[in-house]
Write a protein that holds these residues in place. Sequence first.
Motif, mmCIF file in Angstrom:
data_model
loop_
_atom_site.group_PDB
_atom_site.id
_atom_site.type_symbol
_atom_site.label_atom_id
_atom_site.label_comp_id
_atom_site.label_asym_id
_atom_site.label_seq_id
_atom_site.Cartn_x
_atom_site.Cartn_y
_atom_site.Cartn_z
ATOM 1 N N GLU A 26 0.833 -1.211 0.000
ATOM 2 C CA GLU A 26 0.000 0.000 0.000
ATOM 3 C C GLU A 26 0.866 1.259 0.000
ATOM 4 O OE1 GLU A 26 -2.384 1.065 3.382
ATOM 5 O OE2 GLU A 26 -3.964 1.886 2.114
ATOM 6 N N ASP A 56 -7.751 -1.853 7.932
ATOM 7 C CA ASP A 56 -9.057 -1.188 8.125
ATOM 8 C C ASP A 56 -10.124 -1.650 7.140
ATOM 9 O OD1 ASP A 56 -7.508 0.044 6.092
ATOM 10 O OD2 ASP A 56 -8.680 1.878 6.208
ATOM 11 N N GLY A 94 -4.592 0.882 10.373
ATOM 12 C CA GLY A 94 -4.251 1.625 9.140
ATOM 13 C C GLY A 94 -5.426 2.371 8.532
ATOM 14 N N ALA A 98 -8.599 10.918 8.187
ATOM 15 C CA ALA A 98 -9.696 11.786 8.656
ATOM 16 C C ALA A 98 -10.847 11.014 9.301
ATOM 17 C CB ALA A 98 -10.226 12.617 7.485
ATOM 18 N N VAL A 99 -10.965 9.746 8.978
ATOM 19 C CA VAL A 99 -12.171 9.009 9.383
ATOM 20 C C VAL A 99 -12.231 8.791 10.901
ATOM 21 C CG1 VAL A 99 -11.355 6.614 9.050
ATOM 22 C CG2 VAL A 99 -13.731 7.200 8.532
ATOM 23 N N PHE A 122 -13.897 18.202 5.973
ATOM 24 C CA PHE A 122 -13.341 18.904 4.802
ATOM 25 C C PHE A 122 -14.187 20.128 4.438
ATOM 26 C CE2 PHE A 122 -11.841 14.493 4.489
ATOM 27 C CZ PHE A 122 -10.481 14.714 4.503
ATOM 28 N N GLN A 125 -17.388 19.575 2.728
ATOM 29 C CA GLN A 125 -17.370 18.817 1.461
ATOM 30 C C GLN A 125 -17.649 17.344 1.687
ATOM 31 O OE1 GLN A 125 -13.939 18.417 -0.891
ATOM 32 N NE2 GLN A 125 -14.286 20.278 -2.030
ATOM 33 N N TYR A 128 -14.076 12.102 0.134
ATOM 34 C CA TYR A 128 -14.210 11.349 -1.119
ATOM 35 C C TYR A 128 -13.317 10.107 -1.104
ATOM 36 C CZ TYR A 128 -10.212 14.451 -2.267
ATOM 37 O OH TYR A 128 -9.042 15.159 -2.246
ATOM 38 N N GLY A 129 -12.816 9.734 0.072
ATOM 39 C CA GLY A 129 -11.973 8.539 0.192
ATOM 40 C C GLY A 129 -12.734 7.274 -0.180
ATOM 41 N N GLY A 131 -13.059 4.636 1.593
ATOM 42 C CA GLY A 131 -13.370 3.849 2.784
ATOM 43 C C GLY A 131 -14.792 3.316 2.865
ATOM 44 N N MET A 134 -14.717 0.281 0.187
ATOM 45 C CA MET A 134 -13.866 -0.871 0.521
ATOM 46 C C MET A 134 -14.552 -1.861 1.469
ATOM 47 S SD MET A 134 -11.173 0.856 3.217
ATOM 48 C CE MET A 134 -11.694 1.249 4.897
ATOM 49 N N HIS A 161 -18.722 9.052 4.778
ATOM 50 C CA HIS A 161 -18.330 9.733 3.540
ATOM 51 C C HIS A 161 -19.496 10.548 2.988
ATOM 52 C CE1 HIS A 161 -15.160 6.831 4.059
ATOM 53 N NE2 HIS A 161 -14.447 7.438 3.124
ATOM 54 N N ILE A 263 -6.334 6.832 -3.264
ATOM 55 C CA ILE A 263 -7.233 6.686 -2.113
ATOM 56 C C ILE A 263 -8.627 7.255 -2.390
ATOM 57 C CG2 ILE A 263 -6.803 8.845 -0.861
ATOM 58 C CD1 ILE A 263 -6.030 7.017 1.560
#
Length: 350
Positions: A26, A56, A94, A98-99, A122, A125, A128-129, A131, A134, A161, A263
């Motif tokens: 990664e 994660d 990992g 921000a989460v 953000f 906003q 936009y990851g 996460g 996944m 998100h 990401i």
Amino acid sequence: MSKMLHKFRGTLVGALVGDCLGSNYEGVSSTLPWGEVTDYTLERIKDEKEPIHYTDDTAMTRAICKSLTEEKKYDNRSMAKAFVQEFFKEPGRGYGAAVGTVFKRLRDTNPEDVTLPARSQFDGQGSYGNGAAMRISPVALYSRSSSEVQKNAQENALITHAHINGVNGAVLQAEAVFKALPLEPPNLNTDKFIDDLLEVAKKLEEEYEESSKEKEDGGHISTSSPQKKPFLYFKKLKEMKELLNKGETLEPETVVETFGNGIRAEEAVPAAIFSFLHKGRESFQESVNYAISLGGDTDTIASMAGAISGAYWGVNEIPELWKSKCEGVEEAIEFANKIFELKEERKDDE
Ligand code: F2R
Ligand code: MG
Ligand code: MG
Ligand code: MG
């Protein structure tokens, strides 16, 4: 064992082994030579004494499985609680930078609306990851129809998100898993698969454009940020169809130039779907190795490609070596069994 149970197990074990194996690379900035990846995943891991740990991606997937199997239904409050519990139990898996703030706010303020903390990130906003995408495969297993997949995936994504690209990435990844489940390998109609996803992307992105206009006129909208590149996923899927129809093995560099490998959900989700369609039609193994060879966010791209490919091929087609070396395989199988049972029971309610 029923064919579908085999595929449910394939989905969760596929997501898990993709995460574990991909995590070794990664963050590498460039694409990886095929020989490097296969040397690691097929040879070097034989010497590993310790289990290869999940990250994660799997921790959050497990949280969704826990919530579904404990509640025996989809419930967003319970999902938020499960994410918070999983995060504070093992914050060192990992996670995205921000989460963790979202989980802390959820824990400390226990808001009535569990999407509130994510919406303030953000500068309003939202993230936009990748996460939300996944972790989403159990939602695809649990849901009975495309509309249920979309509704549940959207709700789930909004816990962490709020950016439209983070949310739509999760919906498209869930749809890809859902659509792979009933297919019978090895005859994969890639055009049909992409056309179905294109339809979903078009609907999601049209709805978003509409609601953005309404917002300008004072209407309500569930996500917080403007779509700077309208019809982003739709356009990427169109490009994917063209690339796949070239009928040759595509250099990872070309793929990364087209979709990205980072990401951001808008990069990692198309890269994962592409890995499945390009290489996953050959075997589960090729799909995951190819996803890793793209470089960048390798654990996440390989995990998402692994979920789709596992839904397509089923658990028996996942290399025994991988299943024996990765942490958490037994538990993934147990969760798959329970979600399968739950879905069977829900057939009675239809
Ligand atoms: N975090 C990682 N990898 C970093 C290194 C981990 C290392 N191995 C270790 O152990 O420390 N991987 C995991 O994170 C990704 C999923 O992230 P998620 O859940 O989407 O998190 P977050 O924090 O919401 O977003 C990720 C980052 O993207 C940037 N970003 C997002 N939205 C943004 C916005 N609107 N404006 C500007 N930047 C934005 C931020 O840098 C976020 O932190 C997976 O790869 C998983 O494996
Ligand atoms: Mg990870
Ligand atoms: Mg990652
Ligand atoms: Mg019932």
